[in-house]
Write a protein that holds these residues in place. Structure first.
Motif, PDB file in Angstrom:
ATOM      1  N   GLU A  88     -35.654 107.162  52.839  1.00 50.83           N
ATOM      2  CA  GLU A  88     -36.793 106.289  53.160  1.00 50.83           C
ATOM      3  C   GLU A  88     -37.560 106.881  54.322  1.00 50.83           C
ATOM      4  OE1 GLU A  88     -34.750 103.119  56.097  1.00 50.83           O
ATOM      5  OE2 GLU A  88     -35.847 102.214  54.407  1.00 50.83           O
ATOM      6  N   GLU A  89     -38.893 106.713  54.264  1.00 46.37           N
ATOM      7  CA  GLU A  89     -39.751 107.284  55.305  1.00 46.37           C
ATOM      8  C   GLU A  89     -39.577 106.497  56.603  1.00 46.37           C
ATOM      9  OE1 GLU A  89     -41.727 109.920  55.383  1.00 46.37           O
ATOM     10  OE2 GLU A  89     -41.128 110.498  53.341  1.00 46.37           O
ATOM     11  N   LEU A  90     -39.574 107.233  57.709  1.00 46.02           N
ATOM     12  CA  LEU A  90     -39.512 106.568  58.999  1.00 46.02           C
ATOM     13  C   LEU A  90     -40.928 106.154  59.406  1.00 46.02           C
ATOM     14  CD1 LEU A  90     -37.070 108.677  61.148  1.00 46.02           C
ATOM     15  CD2 LEU A  90     -36.722 106.399  60.200  1.00 46.02           C
ATOM     16  N   PRO A  91     -41.040 105.102  60.164  1.00 46.29           N
ATOM     17  CA  PRO A  91     -42.368 104.777  60.707  1.00 46.29           C
ATOM     18  C   PRO A  91     -42.884 105.930  61.552  1.00 46.29           C
ATOM     19  CG  PRO A  91     -40.686 103.186  61.440  1.00 46.29           C
ATOM     20  CD  PRO A  91     -40.037 104.123  60.509  1.00 46.29           C
ATOM     21  N   VAL A  92     -44.169 106.201  61.488  1.00 43.02           N
ATOM     22  CA  VAL A  92     -44.751 107.395  62.096  1.00 43.02           C
ATOM     23  C   VAL A  92     -44.469 107.476  63.590  1.00 43.02           C
ATOM     24  CG1 VAL A  92     -46.881 108.661  62.497  1.00 43.02           C
ATOM     25  CG2 VAL A  92     -46.536 107.437  60.347  1.00 43.02           C
ATOM     26  N   ASP A  93     -44.512 106.362  64.272  1.00 46.47           N
ATOM     27  CA  ASP A  93     -44.388 106.422  65.727  1.00 46.47           C
ATOM     28  C   ASP A  93     -42.977 106.773  66.186  1.00 46.47           C
ATOM     29  OD1 ASP A  93     -43.583 104.063  64.617  1.00 46.47           O
ATOM     30  OD2 ASP A  93     -43.778 102.950  66.514  1.00 46.47           O
ATOM     31  N   SER A  94     -41.988 106.624  65.330  1.00 53.52           N
ATOM     32  CA  SER A  94     -40.631 106.958  65.773  1.00 53.52           C
ATOM     33  C   SER A  94     -40.339 108.441  65.602  1.00 53.52           C
ATOM     34  CB  SER A  94     -39.602 106.139  65.007  1.00 53.52           C
ATOM     35  OG  SER A  94     -39.554 106.609  63.680  1.00 53.52           O
ATOM     36  N   ALA A  95     -41.210 109.167  64.917  1.00 55.46           N
ATOM     37  CA  ALA A  95     -40.970 110.602  64.745  1.00 55.46           C
ATOM     38  C   ALA A  95     -41.292 111.322  66.039  1.00 55.46           C
ATOM     39  CB  ALA A  95     -41.837 111.156  63.613  1.00 55.46           C
ATOM     40  N   VAL A  96     -40.286 112.067  66.577  1.00 56.28           N
ATOM     41  CA  VAL A  96     -40.497 112.760  67.843  1.00 56.28           C
ATOM     42  C   VAL A  96     -41.117 114.106  67.595  1.00 56.28           C
ATOM     43  CG1 VAL A  96     -38.697 111.606  69.121  1.00 56.28           C
ATOM     44  CG2 VAL A  96     -38.159 113.600  67.719  1.00 56.28           C
ATOM     45  N   CYS A  97     -41.621 114.723  68.605  1.00 57.24           N
ATOM     46  CA  CYS A  97     -42.154 116.079  68.486  1.00 57.24           C
ATOM     47  C   CYS A  97     -40.977 117.047  68.377  1.00 57.24           C
ATOM     48  CB  CYS A  97     -43.005 116.425  69.717  1.00 57.24           C
ATOM     49  SG  CYS A  97     -43.709 118.065  69.606  1.00 57.24           S
ATOM     50  N   TYR A  98     -40.991 117.825  67.347  1.00 60.28           N
ATOM     51  CA  TYR A  98     -39.847 118.657  67.017  1.00 60.28           C
ATOM     52  C   TYR A  98     -40.203 120.113  67.261  1.00 60.28           C
ATOM     53  CZ  TYR A  98     -35.567 119.812  64.676  1.00 60.28           C
ATOM     54  OH  TYR A  98     -34.329 120.268  64.411  1.00 60.28           O
ATOM     55  N   PRO A  99     -39.213 121.005  67.609  1.00 61.85           N
ATOM     56  CA  PRO A  99     -39.540 122.409  67.931  1.00 61.85           C
ATOM     57  C   PRO A  99     -40.410 123.080  66.879  1.00 61.85           C
ATOM     58  CG  PRO A  99     -37.259 121.978  68.449  1.00 61.85           C
ATOM     59  CD  PRO A  99     -37.805 120.695  67.880  1.00 61.85           C
ATOM     60  N   SER A 100     -40.230 122.743  65.619  1.00 63.72           N
ATOM     61  CA  SER A 100     -41.010 123.431  64.591  1.00 63.72           C
ATOM     62  C   SER A 100     -42.497 123.174  64.799  1.00 63.72           C
ATOM     63  CB  SER A 100     -40.580 122.944  63.205  1.00 63.72           C
ATOM     64  OG  SER A 100     -40.894 121.583  63.076  1.00 63.72           O
ATOM     65  N   GLN A 101     -42.776 121.993  65.305  1.00 63.78           N
ATOM     66  CA  GLN A 101     -44.190 121.693  65.510  1.00 63.78           C
ATOM     67  C   GLN A 101     -44.734 122.433  66.728  1.00 63.78           C
ATOM     68  OE1 GLN A 101     -43.059 117.699  65.661  1.00 63.78           O
ATOM     69  NE2 GLN A 101     -43.591 117.271  63.523  1.00 63.78           N
ATOM     70  N   ALA A 102     -43.814 122.809  67.638  1.00 64.82           N
ATOM     71  CA  ALA A 102     -44.259 123.543  68.819  1.00 64.82           C
ATOM     72  C   ALA A 102     -44.275 125.045  68.552  1.00 64.82           C
ATOM     73  CB  ALA A 102     -43.327 123.245  69.992  1.00 64.82           C
ATOM     74  N   GLY A 103     -43.718 125.473  67.414  1.00 60.50           N
ATOM     75  CA  GLY A 103     -43.741 126.890  67.046  1.00 60.50           C
ATOM     76  C   GLY A 103     -42.791 127.727  67.866  1.00 60.50           C
ATOM     77  N   THR A 104     -41.723 127.138  68.387  1.00 69.32           N
ATOM     78  CA  THR A 104     -40.809 127.893  69.243  1.00 69.32           C
ATOM     79  C   THR A 104     -39.558 128.353  68.488  1.00 69.32           C
ATOM     80  OG1 THR A 104     -39.840 125.806  69.892  1.00 69.32           O
ATOM     81  CG2 THR A 104     -41.475 126.775  71.378  1.00 69.32           C
ATOM     82  N   ASP A 105     -39.350 127.886  67.290  1.00 72.58           N
ATOM     83  CA  ASP A 105     -38.096 128.219  66.612  1.00 72.58           C
ATOM     84  C   ASP A 105     -38.293 129.395  65.651  1.00 72.58           C
ATOM     85  OD1 ASP A 105     -38.180 125.716  64.018  1.00 72.58           O
ATOM     86  OD2 ASP A 105     -39.775 126.811  65.045  1.00 72.58           O
ATOM     87  N   LEU A 106     -38.536 130.562  66.222  1.00 70.99           N
ATOM     88  CA  LEU A 106     -38.810 131.718  65.368  1.00 70.99           C
ATOM     89  C   LEU A 106     -37.543 132.252  64.701  1.00 70.99           C
ATOM     90  CD1 LEU A 106     -41.385 133.550  67.634  1.00 70.99           C
ATOM     91  CD2 LEU A 106     -41.811 132.371  65.476  1.00 70.99           C
ATOM     92  N   LEU A 107     -36.420 132.104  65.379  1.00 69.08           N
ATOM     93  CA  LEU A 107     -35.181 132.669  64.838  1.00 69.08           C
ATOM     94  C   LEU A 107     -34.725 131.913  63.604  1.00 69.08           C
ATOM     95  CD1 LEU A 107     -33.101 133.556  67.979  1.00 69.08           C
ATOM     96  CD2 LEU A 107     -34.133 135.085  66.328  1.00 69.08           C
TER      97      LEU A 107
END
Lengths: 191, 329
Positions: A88-107
């Motif tokens: 089930e989809e989570l409400p949008v506001d509970s989704a935290v900013c995740y490393p993938s969105q920051a582009g830091t998880d290159l490995l």
């Protein structure tokens, strides 16, 4: 010197053949290791290391419900695309900013499907979990990486079927069936 | 009517006819038995049951196999020489009953009374090579041809020490008659020729395994290299006859070894033929165990073993025997 060593070597070789015969003859009289399948079956204690298709592990408080937190990492990692997880989809506001969105998880790129980190405090409710076993290569990436410990290999040695449909599993339903039979408590698996 | 017909035929001929008929039955029954024993030995050596499903403990498996072989289509490969191709299995099997008629299974249990039994057997044994050669040539298949080439060079090589080792025994007893050779020995192991001629027995046994193309000397069919060598193109009973001939040849070499080295049909407490069969089956079982024990030798190793070891040893053994016989005589 060769005239002496060659016959000795030859005799040693002949003796080694006698030793070889002794090995086969002793094995001939020792009990058999195989099991006559339709009449006998492998005892479950010998199946601990067997890798059957994957299955869900029931939660401690309710064996009919999977430990799964619906993150979808297994389906993302699967190289054969044989898993289909719907949560089930989570409400949008509970989704935290995740490393993938920051582009830091290159490995290790984070799967795009995953909307929340595995350590999320608010697990998503699992709606369905389907396995298409005929494309599975039993690599075990899903079992290895499941953050909730919700996957394991089943010990179903005797899985066989006459049609493709036999190898497409609804693992949630399977888990409920196992729980009804009282066998899906965490740790020990049953076919 | 029948009675008069029987009495009008010469008794020698009648004996030969009945003997041949009985021997073909003996060979066929043994082929099935040994097929079963071979697979059971293979199974148990590898800690598995072997044939188990057809009949109690798989006893009827050989019949199922025979039925399958007989029922299969006999296919001739494209471009093959049909005549040679189908003559080969017949030629492999045809001399086999003839080899058996000279073998003394007991005091009076033999097909043909001849004083050249050993020569008869050794000369007909050579036919097997010709059959393999024809099969390889007629198949129009490179693996078959390679297998045939191996079979011929192997047989040519191993025939010589085989003859030399047999000759040593013949010299010692002064006869080529298998019955006389067998009866010149006593019933107890220390009275057998193997006690006097252990080296000849060893050489004979190794060469016999090589002659019958059994593992570890089955270079002619070497399935890992040549699919099935000379047998590659044969289907159904064509293949079946080759197998039957192989098992029959195993029994022949076992019989000859029993008569020459192991006291033939002589033994205490029991009638002769039982002793003969017991010794023969013991040797055949040993050959079967050897197949499931030793890995196949390389071709150069095979020829090295023959020309560098068995040949000189057999020659030395023969010379020593000749000297001893001359001195003693």
């Amino acid at each position: 010197m060769a005239i002496l060593t060659a016959p000795i070597q030859a005799l040693a070789a002949v003796w080694s053949m006698v030793v070889g015969l002794r090995v086969t003859v002793t094995n001939f009289f020792r009990p058999q290791e195989t099991i006559h399948y339709p009449r006998q079956e492998v005892p479950p204690s010998h199946l601990d290391s067997f890798r059957g298709h994957i299955e869900l592990v029931g939660a401690d408080e309710d064996p009919a419900k999977a430990r799964c937190i619906g993150c979808g990492l297994c389906a993302e990692l699967c190289p054969s695309f044989c898993l289909k997880v719907v949560a089930e989809e989570l409400p949008v506001d509970s989704a935290v900013c995740y490393p993938s969105q920051a582009g830091t998880d290159l490995l290790m790129p984070t799967p795009k499907f995953r909307a929340a980190p595995p350590s999320q405090t608010q697990p998503r409710k699992l709606l369905s979990y389907h396995l298409v076993y005929h494309t599975c290569s039993l690599c075990g990436l899903c079992v290895q990486n499941c953050p909730a410990g919700s996957l394991r290999f089943s010990h179903d040695v005797y899985l066989a079927g006459a049609s493709r449909g036999r190898f497409e599993f609804d693992l949630m339903e399977r888990l409920r069936g196992q729980a009804a039979r009282g066998g899906a408590k965490g740790g020990k698996a049953h076919a | 009517m029948n009675g008069s017909l029987l009495t009008s035929v010469a008794p020698e001929l009648l004996r030969l006819g009945i003997g041949l008929l009985a021997l073909v039955g003996f060979i066929a029954a043994n082929g099935m038995l040994l097929l079963y024993v071979e697979r059971k030995v293979a199974g148990h050596v590898q800690r598995r049951p072997g044939p188990f499903e057809v009949g109690p403990h798989g006893l009827l498996q050989a019949f199922a196999d025979a039925g399958k072989l007989v029922g299969k289509q006999l296919a001739t490969p494209a471009g093959a020489d049909g005549l040679l191709f189908w003559a080969a299995p017949l030629m492999a099997f045809m001399p086999v009953p003839l080899m058996f008629i000279a073998i003394p299974f007991g005091e009076n249990l033999f097909g043909l009374e001849t004083n050249l039994g050993l020569v008869l057997i050794l000369s007909f044994a050579g036919f097997n090579v010709l059959a393999l050669c024809l099969a390889g040539w007629g198949s129009n298949n490179k693996w078959s041809l390679l297998g045939a080439a191996r079979a011929v060079s192997q047989a040519v090589a191993y025939e010589i020490p085989l003859l030399l080792s047999v000759l040593a025994v013949a010299l010692m007893c002064g006869s080529l008659d298998l019955r006389q050779l067998a009866s010149s020995q006593g019933g107890w192991p220390w009275q057998w020729n193997v006690a006097v001629q252990p080296l000849a027995f060893f050489i004979y046994f190794v060469c016999a395994v090589a002659e019958t193309n059994r593992a570890p000397f089955d270079l002619a069919e070497a399935e890992s290299e040549l699919t099935a060598g000379v047998h590659t193109e044969y289907s159904g009973m064509g293949n079946g006859i080759f197998f039957l001939a192989e098992y029959a040849n195993m029994i022949v070499v076992g019989c000859v070894a029993t008569a020459l080295f192991l006291g033939g049909a002589q033994g205490p407490f029991a009638p002769g033929p039982w002793w003969f069969l017991a010794k023969m089956y013991l040797l055949v079982t040993l050959v079967i165990f050897m197949r499931w024990t030793y890995p196949r030798v390389r071709f150069d190793q095979l020829l090295n073993l023959n020309w560098r070891w068995l040949m000189p040893l057999a020659l030395v053994n023969l010379l020593a025997t000749a000297f001893a016989v001359k001195l003693a005589g």
